[in-house]
Structure formats: structure tokens, C-alpha cells
Write a protein that holds these residues in place. Sequence first.
Motif, PDB file in Angstrom:
ATOM      1  N   LEU A  21      13.237   7.454  -9.977  1.00  0.00           N
ATOM      2  CA  LEU A  21      12.883   6.699  -8.774  1.00  0.00           C
ATOM      3  C   LEU A  21      12.106   5.457  -9.194  1.00  0.00           C
ATOM      4  N   VAL A  22      12.614   4.275  -8.764  1.00  0.00           N
ATOM      5  CA  VAL A  22      11.980   2.994  -9.103  1.00  0.00           C
ATOM      6  C   VAL A  22      11.490   2.326  -7.821  1.00  0.00           C
ATOM      7  N   LEU A  23      10.244   1.885  -7.842  1.00  0.00           N
ATOM      8  CA  LEU A  23       9.630   1.186  -6.717  1.00  0.00           C
ATOM      9  C   LEU A  23       9.431  -0.270  -7.123  1.00  0.00           C
ATOM     10  N   LEU A  24       9.985  -1.197  -6.359  1.00  0.00           N
ATOM     11  CA  LEU A  24       9.941  -2.617  -6.698  1.00  0.00           C
ATOM     12  C   LEU A  24       9.199  -3.382  -5.606  1.00  0.00           C
ATOM     13  N   ASP A  25       8.140  -4.095  -5.978  1.00  0.00           N
ATOM     14  CA  ASP A  25       7.342  -4.854  -5.014  1.00  0.00           C
ATOM     15  C   ASP A  25       7.556  -6.350  -5.229  1.00  0.00           C
ATOM     16  N   THR A  62       0.840  -1.211   0.000  1.00  0.00           N
ATOM     17  CA  THR A  62       0.000   0.000   0.000  1.00  0.00           C
ATOM     18  C   THR A  62       0.870   1.254   0.000  1.00  0.00           C
ATOM     19  N   LEU A  63       1.930   1.230   0.798  1.00  0.00           N
ATOM     20  CA  LEU A  63       2.831   2.383   0.847  1.00  0.00           C
ATOM     21  C   LEU A  63       3.489   2.617  -0.516  1.00  0.00           C
ATOM     22  N   LEU A  64       3.891   1.536  -1.197  1.00  0.00           N
ATOM     23  CA  LEU A  64       4.463   1.700  -2.543  1.00  0.00           C
ATOM     24  C   LEU A  64       3.437   2.302  -3.495  1.00  0.00           C
ATOM     25  N   GLN A  65       2.177   1.861  -3.391  1.00  0.00           N
ATOM     26  CA  GLN A  65       1.125   2.420  -4.247  1.00  0.00           C
ATOM     27  C   GLN A  65       0.952   3.918  -3.992  1.00  0.00           C
ATOM     28  N   ILE A  66       1.084   4.324  -2.726  1.00  0.00           N
ATOM     29  CA  ILE A  66       0.991   5.747  -2.385  1.00  0.00           C
ATOM     30  C   ILE A  66       2.180   6.514  -2.973  1.00  0.00           C
ATOM     31  N   LEU A  67       3.384   5.929  -2.833  1.00  0.00           N
ATOM     32  CA  LEU A  67       4.575   6.581  -3.379  1.00  0.00           C
ATOM     33  C   LEU A  67       4.488   6.719  -4.894  1.00  0.00           C
ATOM     34  N   ALA A  68       3.833   5.735  -5.534  1.00  0.00           N
ATOM     35  CA  ALA A  68       3.703   5.758  -6.996  1.00  0.00           C
ATOM     36  C   ALA A  68       2.585   6.691  -7.461  1.00  0.00           C
ATOM     37  N   GLY A  69       1.802   7.213  -6.504  1.00  0.00           N
ATOM     38  CA  GLY A  69       0.705   8.097  -6.867  1.00  0.00           C
ATOM     39  C   GLY A  69      -0.557   7.383  -7.280  1.00  0.00           C
ATOM     40  N   ARG A  70      -0.619   6.064  -7.042  1.00  0.00           N
ATOM     41  CA  ARG A  70      -1.806   5.296  -7.424  1.00  0.00           C
ATOM     42  C   ARG A  70      -2.850   5.246  -6.312  1.00  0.00           C
ATOM     43  N   LEU A  71      -2.439   5.577  -5.104  1.00  0.00           N
ATOM     44  CA  LEU A  71      -3.354   5.711  -3.973  1.00  0.00           C
ATOM     45  C   LEU A  71      -3.091   7.044  -3.301  1.00  0.00           C
ATOM     46  N   THR A 115      22.620   0.202 -11.097  1.00  0.00           N
ATOM     47  CA  THR A 115      21.757   1.322 -11.456  1.00  0.00           C
ATOM     48  C   THR A 115      22.080   2.591 -10.678  1.00  0.00           C
ATOM     49  N   LYS A 116      21.854   3.731 -11.325  1.00  0.00           N
ATOM     50  CA  LYS A 116      21.950   5.036 -10.664  1.00  0.00           C
ATOM     51  C   LYS A 116      20.580   5.505 -10.183  1.00  0.00           C
ATOM     52  N   ASN A 117      19.534   4.720 -10.493  1.00  0.00           N
ATOM     53  CA  ASN A 117      18.198   5.067 -10.025  1.00  0.00           C
ATOM     54  C   ASN A 117      18.134   5.023  -8.498  1.00  0.00           C
ATOM     55  N   ALA A 118      17.283   5.865  -7.929  1.00  0.00           N
ATOM     56  CA  ALA A 118      16.915   5.689  -6.522  1.00  0.00           C
ATOM     57  C   ALA A 118      15.921   4.531  -6.455  1.00  0.00           C
ATOM     58  N   LEU A 119      16.069   3.683  -5.462  1.00  0.00           N
ATOM     59  CA  LEU A 119      15.239   2.484  -5.347  1.00  0.00           C
ATOM     60  C   LEU A 119      14.565   2.423  -3.983  1.00  0.00           C
ATOM     61  N   VAL A 120      13.291   2.011  -3.982  1.00  0.00           N
ATOM     62  CA  VAL A 120      12.612   1.578  -2.761  1.00  0.00           C
ATOM     63  C   VAL A 120      12.073   0.181  -3.073  1.00  0.00           C
ATOM     64  N   VAL A 121      12.559  -0.818  -2.339  1.00  0.00           N
ATOM     65  CA  VAL A 121      12.296  -2.214  -2.690  1.00  0.00           C
ATOM     66  C   VAL A 121      11.620  -2.937  -1.534  1.00  0.00           C
ATOM     67  N   VAL A 122      10.447  -3.506  -1.804  1.00  0.00           N
ATOM     68  CA  VAL A 122       9.805  -4.427  -0.864  1.00  0.00           C
ATOM     69  C   VAL A 122      10.223  -5.833  -1.269  1.00  0.00           C
ATOM     70  N   SER A 123      10.839  -6.563  -0.350  1.00  0.00           N
ATOM     71  CA  SER A 123      11.310  -7.907  -0.692  1.00  0.00           C
ATOM     72  C   SER A 123      11.562  -8.718   0.575  1.00  0.00           C
ATOM     73  N   HIS A 124      11.470 -10.038   0.421  1.00  0.00           N
ATOM     74  CA  HIS A 124      11.891 -10.957   1.495  1.00  0.00           C
ATOM     75  C   HIS A 124      13.122 -11.746   1.041  1.00  0.00           C
ATOM     76  N   ASP A 125      13.655 -11.418  -0.134  1.00  0.00           N
ATOM     77  CA  ASP A 125      14.800 -12.109  -0.715  1.00  0.00           C
ATOM     78  C   ASP A 125      16.075 -11.578  -0.049  1.00  0.00           C
ATOM     79  N   ARG A 126      16.664 -12.396   0.851  1.00  0.00           N
ATOM     80  CA  ARG A 126      17.801 -11.915   1.622  1.00  0.00           C
ATOM     81  C   ARG A 126      19.000 -11.572   0.749  1.00  0.00           C
ATOM     82  N   TYR A 142       8.376   5.006 -11.018  1.00  0.00           N
ATOM     83  CA  TYR A 142       7.931   3.847 -11.803  1.00  0.00           C
ATOM     84  C   TYR A 142       7.805   2.657 -10.859  1.00  0.00           C
ATOM     85  N   LEU A 143       6.650   1.994 -10.889  1.00  0.00           N
ATOM     86  CA  LEU A 143       6.364   0.878  -9.991  1.00  0.00           C
ATOM     87  C   LEU A 143       6.408  -0.450 -10.732  1.00  0.00           C
ATOM     88  N   VAL A 144       7.229  -1.379 -10.225  1.00  0.00           N
ATOM     89  CA  VAL A 144       7.196  -2.773 -10.675  1.00  0.00           C
ATOM     90  C   VAL A 144       6.329  -3.521  -9.669  1.00  0.00           C
TER      91      VAL A 144
END
Length: 528
Positions: free
Chosen positions: A160-164, A43-52, A185-196, A66-68
Motif C-alpha cells: 500500500l502506497v500513500l502519495l501526498d 492528516t488522514l494520510l499520516q493516520i493511514l501511514a501510522g504516523r498519527l 503498478t500493482k500496489n494499492a494507492l491512496v493519492v492526494v493530488s490536485h493534478d487532473r 509507505y508514505l511519499v
Amino acid sequence: MLTLQDVVYAHPNQDILFDGLSLIVNKHDKIALVGNNGTGKSTLLQILAGRLSPTGGHIQVQGEPYLVPQVFGQFNQYSVAAALGIAQKLEALQQILAGEATEENLNLLDNDWTLEERCQMALARWELSDIDLSQKMETLSGGQKTKVFLAGIEVHRPELVLLDEPSNHLDAKSRNLLYEYIQSTKNALVVVSHDRALLKLLHTVCELNRHGLTVYGGHYDFYAEQKDLASNAFAQDVKNKEKALRKAKEIEREALERQQKLDARGKKKQEKAGMPTIVMNGLRNSAERSTAQMKGIHAEKVGAIRQELQQLRQSQPQTDKMKLDLDHAGLHKGKTLLKAQSVNLNRNGQWLWNEPINLQLNSGDRMAIKGSNGSGKTTLIRLVLGELQPEQGTLERTPIKAIYIDQDYSLINNELSVYEQAQYFNTGLLQEHEIKIRLNRFLFGKNDWDKPCLALSGGEKMRLMLCALTIAQQAPDLIVLDEPTNNLDLQNIAILTTAINEYNGTLLVVSHDEYFLEQVNVAETVQL
């Protein structure tokens, strides 16, 4: 680049999901967003992406993120171009090239003349050269769908890239491509992941929980170390408070015993002295008041410590409350369970594997099956479980009790309640209260017993599956795990890892999660 200040989000029913969230994302930051399932990461990523839109607070964003997204099949009816949000631009470009250079088409294209070439280059980078932009998403595998959105990064060229959960559904080769992108990458990233393995590539970890957003100034190893320190400190606090409670009770008991001895001694002296009854009654009443006052003082101290301990235990992390006690498998180690020699299957006139499979699985083994998507991993599992017979070679099996746990936890019957599902596995005829004690151990309280299994998250289904294994009278001889960490958060992966490490039977795992395989001590690998 991006600033959150006191952001609040409430569901339509007004239930608050999170509030007071503040975060700054600067250029080139690489941030991991972690937290338990249900805390609101997506949900937070959706807010950051402007979709919520947030319910409250302020957000400032430079440029368009950009949201993946996580891929669940919600894009199946879209074409690849439509899923990437470029279908209208591409159509305008094609019409302009066909001679229809209308104002509308030129406005839609917005001078993006290299769009088509960029799309082809991006798809090729993610090994999707054979994918057509007009192709329906439903024709693609889960891994291909994810890579389509990853290719969209190069197409849209955001800062800015958002990865879910971007590594879900990716095979080992595709995961490596993702890791290379994150590192380079030189992009700023915010990544939701459980992949250690992925989390270790990010510079900062932010944890979202019911208390808000906590920023840890380091990568995943630093975060894990800080969490361990906090957990150990918490455990020590509980231990110290338990010790203080025992000490307070002991002091209370000793003080009362001393007072009782003094009172008895005083009474004897009074009787020997031949005091009048009225005087003796007065002294007795005074002694009783003194004893009652002392009892009250000690009871108040004991009560205060007991309340502090109760509050500590209520704030105890859920995983620390769990009791894992998987039964032992019945087979002795080293017994041959399966022997496959030159095994293969024919698919549409072609052999499934270029090289026939040779495999021996012994009791106590911990083995991984690896291979790219479509390499036949699930087919090999079905051969192992006896659901398929080879069309080439020989396959010898020992009759065993096996359990197959896939990433959707299909053994859980969605039509049953949590309690009914637990009772289904009750081959040892445990009493109702014993079943409910087991459910409590796996964090299913009274309010959860009548909940339909359909409403459970992936992590909850996993915990119910583990609970069912402890309820069954005999542990399985073989547990087969098929991509077990795909739908789990870090907390539930830790629970699963602990449970598997307590299991002494045979383990067969299909997983691209190298960290998980290492943690559960997989010693052998079958590469397809």
C-alpha cells in the motif's frame, strides 16, 4: 488491506478536524483523495501511514504502508538514506561486509542483502543516478527530493502506497514517469493530488469535506460530472425557491388588496343601510380580525419560504458566491510588447541555453514557457519583466504594466492584514466599505479582515491576489503566472481558471499542469 471505521481526529486544542470517516482499501485499488485545503487530507494520510493516532474510531492495516510526503524542506538536514529510513540498515550492511557480522548488525539488516543494489536501481529509475545515499537532502531541488521518496517505493516494496501531492515540483518528464508508475503498478494507492492528469489515472475518487468522506465510483471525469450535476441541481433549487418566494409575496399582496376592497365595499353598504353605530363597529372589528388573521397566514407562508431560501444560500458552495470582475487591459490586441532575437545569458563561462531564444509577445497572446527543472524558465521571465538584460542578442520591450504572480504569491506582504493588503492596491481611491464589499466577494468575511497575511493558505493568498487585481484601477497589461497551481486545491484552481479566462490582457504562464494550460486557452509555447 486497509479498513477505516468511524475514524475521528481532533487537534490538540480539541477542535474536530473530521469525524465518522469510513473507508475500505482493497488490493490493487487506486484511490484519489480530494477536498479543499484544510479539510485534513494530509492528516488522514499520516493516520493511514501510522504516523498519527486517530482520536477515535478503528483502523486495520495489513502490512506497513509507505508514505511519499509533500516536500517543503522539512527533510533538509537528513541524508538521502535517512530520509528514506534506511540509514541504519545500510550502515549495518557495510559493517557486516567489512567483517563486523555482529548480532546487532544482522538483526538491523534483517536479511535484506539486496538493499544497496535496490537503492541504486530505484534512484536510476527516477533519473537520480548521480545522487549519493549519504548526500544531504538540502543539496537537492524540490523535484529531486520528491523523486527520492518515489524511489523509496521500490526500496521498501510495500503493498500500500500513500502519495501526498506527488507531482508538485516535478517537471513534465518526471511527471510522465510518475504517471507511468501509477498506470503500471500493482500496489494499492491512496493519492492526494490536485493534478487532473494524474487523477484521471485513478479508479475511484473520495472527497473529504466537512460532512465526512464521500466515495464516487469512478475516476476524476466521473467525479467532476457528478459535482457539476449536483451544482446545477443546487442552482435550480435556489432558483425555484426564489420563484416560490416571489409567488407567495404576490399572492399575499393580491389577497390583501381583495380584502381591502371587500372591507371598503361592505362599509359603504352598511352606511347606506343606516345601521346603528354599535353594530357597524362590531362588523368593522370582525373585518379587521379577519384581515389580521389572513395577513398572519400569508406572512407565515412567506416567512417559511424565506427561511428555506436563506438556509439554501448558507449551504451554497463558496465558489458560487464569488464575483469575478477583472477590469480590461488597456492595450489593443496585436501590439508588440516584447521582441527577443538570439537572446542568451552566460553562466559560469557557459551559455544558459544551447539555442538562443527567439520570442515575440503581442498584446492578447496566451503563451506558456515549458522546460525541465533548471532549464532557465525563471530567468526568461526576469528577462521579459526587464529585471535582467541579455548578454547576447537583442531584446526590445514596450513599457507596460505587468504583474508577476509566483507559486508563493510573494506580492502578498505577510506583515500586513488582509484589509491592509487590499487597501495597498487601492489606486482608484475606493471607499472603505467598497474595499470590504470586494473582500466579501472573494470569501474574506468580517472575521478575516484583521487576519495577518502570514496566516493565509496558498489558496487564500491567491484569492486575495485576485481581489487586489479587481481593486486596482486598471488591470495589468501582462500577467505572468509561475507554477500557479502548485499549492492550490481543486476548488481554488477552478477559481483561478475562471478569473484568468475573464481577463482579456496578455498571459505568460510557466506550468507543468497541461490541464490548466488547456483550460486557460494557452495557444503558444516556448520550449526551453
